[in-house]
Design a protein around this motif. Structure first.
Motif, PDB file in Angstrom:
ATOM      1  N   ALA A 186       1.417  -1.015   0.291  1.00 52.75           N
ATOM      2  CA  ALA A 186      -0.167   0.162  -0.076  1.00 52.75           C
ATOM      3  C   ALA A 186       0.447   0.890   0.076  1.00 52.75           C
ATOM      4  O   ALA A 186       0.554   2.673  -0.570  1.00 52.75           O
ATOM      5  CB  ALA A 186      -0.731   0.074   1.322  1.00 52.75           C
ATOM      6  N   PRO A 187       2.218   1.469   0.515  1.00 47.27           N
ATOM      7  CA  PRO A 187       2.948   2.471   0.850  1.00 47.27           C
ATOM      8  C   PRO A 187       3.377   2.662  -0.907  1.00 47.27           C
ATOM      9  O   PRO A 187       3.612   3.666  -0.783  1.00 47.27           O
ATOM     10  CB  PRO A 187       3.732   2.239   2.034  1.00 47.27           C
ATOM     11  CG  PRO A 187       3.103   1.509   2.461  1.00 47.27           C
ATOM     12  CD  PRO A 187       2.312   0.334   1.986  1.00 47.27           C
ATOM     13  N   ILE A 188       3.879   1.871  -0.964  1.00 53.79           N
ATOM     14  CA  ILE A 188       4.699   1.627  -2.621  1.00 53.79           C
ATOM     15  C   ILE A 188       3.261   2.410  -3.907  1.00 53.79           C
ATOM     16  O   ILE A 188       4.171   3.705  -4.301  1.00 53.79           O
ATOM     17  CB  ILE A 188       5.016   0.234  -3.153  1.00 53.79           C
ATOM     18  CG1 ILE A 188       6.594   0.067  -2.405  1.00 53.79           C
ATOM     19  CG2 ILE A 188       5.465   0.261  -4.469  1.00 53.79           C
ATOM     20  CD1 ILE A 188       7.146  -1.608  -2.133  1.00 53.79           C
ATOM     21  N   THR A 189       2.285   2.093  -3.519  1.00 50.67           N
ATOM     22  CA  THR A 189       1.540   2.420  -4.457  1.00 50.67           C
ATOM     23  C   THR A 189       0.826   3.748  -3.588  1.00 50.67           C
ATOM     24  O   THR A 189       0.968   4.476  -5.336  1.00 50.67           O
ATOM     25  CB  THR A 189       0.571   1.281  -4.505  1.00 50.67           C
ATOM     26  OG1 THR A 189       0.301   0.114  -4.766  1.00 50.67           O
ATOM     27  CG2 THR A 189      -1.123   1.636  -5.635  1.00 50.67           C
ATOM     28  N   VAL A 190       0.315   4.170  -2.773  1.00 51.29           N
ATOM     29  CA  VAL A 190       0.048   5.273  -2.652  1.00 51.29           C
ATOM     30  C   VAL A 190       1.119   6.539  -2.653  1.00 51.29           C
ATOM     31  O   VAL A 190       1.178   7.102  -3.583  1.00 51.29           O
ATOM     32  CB  VAL A 190      -0.111   5.239  -1.335  1.00 51.29           C
ATOM     33  CG1 VAL A 190      -0.191   7.028  -0.570  1.00 51.29           C
ATOM     34  CG2 VAL A 190      -1.700   4.586  -1.059  1.00 51.29           C
ATOM     35  N   ALA A 191       2.546   5.733  -2.939  1.00 52.53           N
ATOM     36  CA  ALA A 191       3.423   6.776  -3.111  1.00 52.53           C
ATOM     37  C   ALA A 191       3.925   6.844  -4.499  1.00 52.53           C
ATOM     38  O   ALA A 191       3.751   8.243  -5.142  1.00 52.53           O
ATOM     39  CB  ALA A 191       5.069   6.380  -2.967  1.00 52.53           C
ATOM     40  N   ALA A 192       3.154   6.281  -6.028  1.00 51.19           N
ATOM     41  CA  ALA A 192       3.500   6.601  -6.997  1.00 51.19           C
ATOM     42  C   ALA A 192       2.039   7.051  -7.638  1.00 51.19           C
ATOM     43  O   ALA A 192       2.475   7.732  -8.513  1.00 51.19           O
ATOM     44  CB  ALA A 192       3.193   5.320  -7.512  1.00 51.19           C
ATOM     45  N   ALA A 197       0.411  11.771  -9.112  1.00 48.68           N
ATOM     46  CA  ALA A 197      -1.361  13.468  -9.021  1.00 48.68           C
ATOM     47  C   ALA A 197      -0.472  14.956  -9.034  1.00 48.68           C
ATOM     48  O   ALA A 197      -0.842  15.712  -9.741  1.00 48.68           O
ATOM     49  CB  ALA A 197      -1.851  13.370  -7.652  1.00 48.68           C
ATOM     50  N   THR A 198       1.143  14.960  -8.328  1.00 44.07           N
ATOM     51  CA  THR A 198       1.456  15.700  -8.513  1.00 44.07           C
ATOM     52  C   THR A 198       2.145  15.995  -9.329  1.00 44.07           C
ATOM     53  O   THR A 198       2.466  17.172 -10.136  1.00 44.07           O
ATOM     54  CB  THR A 198       2.640  15.752  -7.403  1.00 44.07           C
ATOM     55  OG1 THR A 198       2.817  15.510  -5.828  1.00 44.07           O
ATOM     56  CG2 THR A 198       3.875  16.798  -7.714  1.00 44.07           C
ATOM     57  N   MET A 215      -6.025   4.385  -0.132  1.00 40.33           N
ATOM     58  CA  MET A 215      -5.391   5.187   0.626  1.00 40.33           C
ATOM     59  C   MET A 215      -5.783   5.398   2.536  1.00 40.33           C
ATOM     60  O   MET A 215      -5.439   5.546   3.255  1.00 40.33           O
ATOM     61  CB  MET A 215      -6.373   6.567   0.196  1.00 40.33           C
ATOM     62  CG  MET A 215      -5.754   6.550  -1.974  1.00 40.33           C
ATOM     63  SD  MET A 215      -3.767   7.273  -1.564  1.00 40.33           S
ATOM     64  CE  MET A 215      -3.325   8.336  -0.582  1.00 40.33           C
ATOM     65  N   LEU A 216      -7.023   4.494   2.360  1.00 37.96           N
ATOM     66  CA  LEU A 216      -7.666   3.893   4.075  1.00 37.96           C
ATOM     67  C   LEU A 216      -5.957   3.432   4.429  1.00 37.96           C
ATOM     68  O   LEU A 216      -6.023   3.834   6.016  1.00 37.96           O
ATOM     69  CB  LEU A 216      -8.621   3.842   3.721  1.00 37.96           C
ATOM     70  CG  LEU A 216      -9.204   2.808   5.099  1.00 37.96           C
ATOM     71  CD1 LEU A 216      -9.688   4.280   6.275  1.00 37.96           C
ATOM     72  CD2 LEU A 216     -10.432   1.999   5.076  1.00 37.96           C
ATOM     73  N   SER A 217      -5.668   2.395   3.542  1.00 36.75           N
ATOM     74  CA  SER A 217      -4.960   1.570   4.699  1.00 36.75           C
ATOM     75  C   SER A 217      -3.617   2.533   4.749  1.00 36.75           C
ATOM     76  O   SER A 217      -2.958   2.160   5.927  1.00 36.75           O
ATOM     77  CB  SER A 217      -4.325   0.229   3.262  1.00 36.75           C
ATOM     78  OG  SER A 217      -5.913  -0.492   3.367  1.00 36.75           O
ATOM     79  N   ASN A 218      -3.654   2.595   4.135  1.00 37.81           N
ATOM     80  CA  ASN A 218      -1.628   3.580   4.116  1.00 37.81           C
ATOM     81  C   ASN A 218      -1.984   4.898   4.764  1.00 37.81           C
ATOM     82  O   ASN A 218      -1.510   5.109   5.790  1.00 37.81           O
ATOM     83  CB  ASN A 218      -1.811   4.419   2.831  1.00 37.81           C
ATOM     84  CG  ASN A 218      -0.315   4.699   2.673  1.00 37.81           C
ATOM     85  OD1 ASN A 218       1.247   4.385   2.833  1.00 37.81           O
ATOM     86  ND2 ASN A 218      -0.262   6.481   2.415  1.00 37.81           N
TER      87      ASN A 218
END
Length: 797
Positions: A186-192, A197-198, A215-218
């Motif tokens: 999850a952190p890897i996915t959210v970081a990407a 988005a940026t 996003m909830l898990s992260n």
């Protein structure tokens, strides 16, 4: 020899041995503590939201079965806000088109849906055309942009889910297939996703928000990391400051802090050896252990410095402190551990881990308080300040007040208790997993925006079975499906319904030359099956119907998106839907999904904790009765032990009224904590009655003078400690901490007002004097000095 004398004789021999071998004790204790702490290297953080549900949880089982049938629902929903207010402009549509294309490259991405790649259908002669709604956004003419807008705002699959009525915000939903092989997926996915988005925000005139189950898990992970980086240092500062202000000794503060640090590290290390994984609730064990560990040290240090102020040498003061505290400190530690172990009856595994980790840390704190702490104090220089502290003088005044105002105190406490307890029914179970996070969390602010401007994040998933292969094309089944869809869309909680029946409506119109009069369900099953086959063959890779149909096309998934709602509303719409299906269509189906799982978890936790708390109460009461060797006082102790939690929940009902998953856990852990004050007060009370021959009123005065300061200080430290935890950005931890702090404060009031009055009124039996078994100069010195300092203790009141 009486059991109490045996215990005292043993404690004196232990104290003598410890002082003689203080260097050996210090070295051995540090080595063992470091070995226990070494297990922390095995700790890992589990950020999957499923960790809150046991394998036996029926809601989780139903959800897992659903995901085996259809596409996974773990997702990130990007919400793109057009800063100029119009999604259907060249710049914004190009941003959506780019983000849609790039999202396929995100780690573990399985499917991407948006307004631009929505599979729009229309007829050209006898042909069915299936293509992206928007292709080449930057080259579209105003007429083509207007046509795309019209389709999006009128298409049931998009309106209210992927585009808002003002066409100012649109969504891109990315579904992920997590392999569940690594805790950092999850952190890897959210970081990407955040990097993407940026990139989009920097390139186009848009603002991007993100929500969804990934996003909830992260957010669970980020919240725990934020708390550990801020609350733990703050807790250290509070403990060091309060301990030093109390004992005014650098060496004693160092010794207490070492006990606290090694208790916390040892508890976490033992958890690592046992394979425990950290979660936001269980990670708060660090702060809770630190808070509870300081209490044992304070009792021993306060007694030691009090003895030194009476003229005893440091070593004799250590002996006396261990003699009078080792029993009560052990009893309070074991009862606190039992209270936290009762959390194993909860349905949510993270609270099992929190209870077990804290219980291990509390017992380590006891061991270190009677080994490491006195050994360090025997080695380090220590000097007691002379004179009575202001808190000590306040204890004298308080004892006088209680003894002389028994009747008014009893009436006032009973009246206040009845008033607060009467407000307990004002509490109601309600949970909202978005509200677990405060507004310092990006997940919370982004989700609030999406809830307000685009769509809901709470969903119910129904799997409807036609009972036959390819039965989803059967007109009778489609009519039932459409009736259920229409009923759902009329419900006030419902924001959007995604159903395969909408696709059949559209296909039937398309294959009749887009004649609007044919926007109805097909009446022939073979014709409907042909429509569906033709449509499926035209879909591009990755955008098939696996998210709506099973392989045999006998069942279909209906997804209901809801407004922002608490667990009461979620349970209501879920149960109403199941009942409506049964009553009107003769079908059995249950709404499942993460939202409904969280909606029921507080109920299940409360039921489990009711059993756990009752069992903990029985065990704790039995231990107190055995320790005090008095059934009557053991039963009497139930009042100040049970009352604080009731008063706290009553006050909570009047001020807040909402009980969520975390608040439902407070009863067991609060019971284990608040019993400490009762045990220390009763132990000193009985010591005065049995060993000094004092009557009930005199014994109450003695208890106030001998242990009142320590009770006040430890209670304040506990309140401060849980107040620090209340600053957590994770709502579960903060609410749990607030209610626990209230319970501790209520316990202090009950033990200083109600308990002494009950003892005076109900404990008037004669206690035969029990002379000390072992003659020891510091014991005699203590008794004589105490009598000189407190002459009223042997005089009639």
């Amino acid at each position: 020899m009486s059991p109490q004398h045996k215990q005292r004789d043993w404690s004196l021999r232990y104290a003598d041995w410890l002082i003689r071998h203080r260097w050996l004790v210090l070295t051995t204790t540090l080595i063992l503590a470091l070995l226990a702490a070494s297990g922390a290297r095995f700790l890992a953080f589990n950020n999957d939201y499923r960790v809150f549900f046991s394998n036996e949880n029926p809601n989780l089982q139903a959800y897992e079965d659903l995901q085996k049938t259809y596409t996974k629902v773990d997702n990130i929903l990007f919400a793109v806000e057009a800063l100029d207010g119009d999604v259907f402009s060249h710049d914004v549509l190009e941003a959506v088109e780019t983000l849609t294309a790039e999202a396929w490259m995100l780690p573990f991405a399985l499917r991407v849906d948006s307004v631009t790649n929505f599979q729009h259908t229309y007829s050209e002669g006898d042909d069915l055309i299936v293509q992206d709604l928007v292709e080449g956004a930057s080259t579209l003419t105003p007429r083509e942009l207007s046509a795309a807008r019209t389709v999006a705002l009128n298409e049931p699959q998009l309106a209210g889910r992927m585009i808002n009525p003002e066409a100012s915000v649109t969504g891109i939903n990315v579904t992920f297939q997590m392999p569940m092989k690594s805790i950092d997926e999850a952190p890897i996915t959210v970081a990407a996703a955040r990097a993407l988005a940026t990139e989009i925000e920097d390139k186009y005139n848009v603002r991007v928000y993100m929500t969804g189950m990934v996003m909830l898990s992260n957010a669970f992970f980020e919240s725990a990391m934020q708390d550990m980086s801020t609350l733990v240092p703050l807790m250290y500062a509070v403990i060091v400051a309060v301990t030093y202000l109390l004992v005014r000794s650098v060496s004693a503060t160092i010794a207490a802090v070492m006990v606290i640090i090694f208790s916390m590290l040892g508890g976490m290390g033992l958890a690592g050896f046992l394979g425990v994984q950290l979660t936001p609730p269980s990670s708060s064990a660090t702060t809770i252990i630190m808070t509870l560990a300081v209490a044992d040290s304070i009792h021993i240090l306060v007694s030691m410095f009090a003895a030194m102020r009476r003229g005893l040498s440091k070593h004799d003061a250590i002996r006396e402190s261990l003699q009078i505290n080792i029993g009560p400190v052990f009893l309070t530690s074991i009862t606190t551990a039992i209270g936290f172990l009762s959390m194993n009856f909860a349905d949510a595994p993270p609270f099992h881990d929190l209870g077990n980790m804290t219980a291990m840390g509390v017992m380590l704190a006891f061991l270190l308080s009677v080994t490491l702490l006195p050994a360090l104090m025997a080695i380090l220089p220590a000097k007691a300040n002379h004179g009575t502290t202001s808190i000590g003088r306040s204890m004298d005044k308080l004892s006088n007040f209680v003894v002389t105002r028994q009747r008014p105190i009893l009436f006032a406490t009973v009246a206040a208790s009845v008033m607060l307890i009467s407000m307990i029914p004002l509490n109601h179970l309600d949970d909202n997993f978005v509200d677990y996070f405060d507004e310092s969390q990006a997940f919370r602010t982004d989700t609030d925006f999406i809830n307000q401007h685009l769509t809901g994040v709470y969903q119910l998933h129904y799997s409807l079975d036609s009972q036959q292969a390819n039965g989803v094309s059967d007109p009778e089944f489609l009519q039932k499906l459409q009736k259920f869809t229409d009923w759902l869309r009329e419900q006030p909680e419902v924001r959007h319904v995604s159903t395969i029946s909408d696709t059949f409506l559209r296909l039937n119109k398309n294959l009749h030359e887009d004649d609007a009069s044919y926007y109805r369900l097909p009446e022939d099953s073979e014709l409907a099956a042909q429509y569906l086959l033709l449509y499926e063959l035209s879909l591009p890779y990755g955008l098939d119907l696996n998210n709506q149909l099973n392989v045999g096309k006998s069942t279909t998934q209906l997804v209901v998106t809801l407004n922002n709602a608490g667990s009461v509303q979620l349970k209501s719409i879920g149960e109403r839907g199941t009942q409506w299906l049964h009553d009107n269509l003769g079908m059995e189906a249950y709404g499942v999904g993460p939202s409904i799982m969280f909606a029921y978890i507080a109920d299940r936790n409360m039921q489990g904790m009711l059993v756990g708390t009752i069992l903990a109460l029985l065990i704790i009461s039995l231990l107190i009765g055995i320790s005090l060797r008095s059934v009557r006082l053991g039963a009497l102790s139930l009042i100040p032990n049970l009352l604080p939690a009731g008063l706290a929940f009553g006050l909570w009902g009047g001020l807040v009224g909402e009980v969520n998953m975390a608040v439902s856990m407070v009863t067991g852990m609060a019971l284990g904590i608040v019993v400490d004050d009762t045990v220390h007060f009763l132990s000193k009370y009985l010591r005065a009655r049995r060993e000094q021959g004092l009557n009930a009123e005199q014994a109450v005065r003695y208890a106030f003078s001998s242990v009142g300061v320590a009770i006040v200080v430890t209670s304040l430290i506990l309140v401060f400690g849980f107040s620090v935890l209340a600053q957590s950005s994770f709502g579960m931890n903060s609410n749990m901490a607030i209610l626990t702090a209230i319970s501790i404060f209520m316990a202090l009031v009950a033990d200083f007002l109600l308990l002494p009055v009950l003892l005076i009124k109900l404990d008037r039996k004669y206690y035969p004097l029990q002379a000390p078994q072992r003659s020891n100069e510091f014991i005699d010195g203590q008794d004589s000095a105490a009598q000189e300092e407190k002459p009223y203790e042997t005089q009639p009141v």
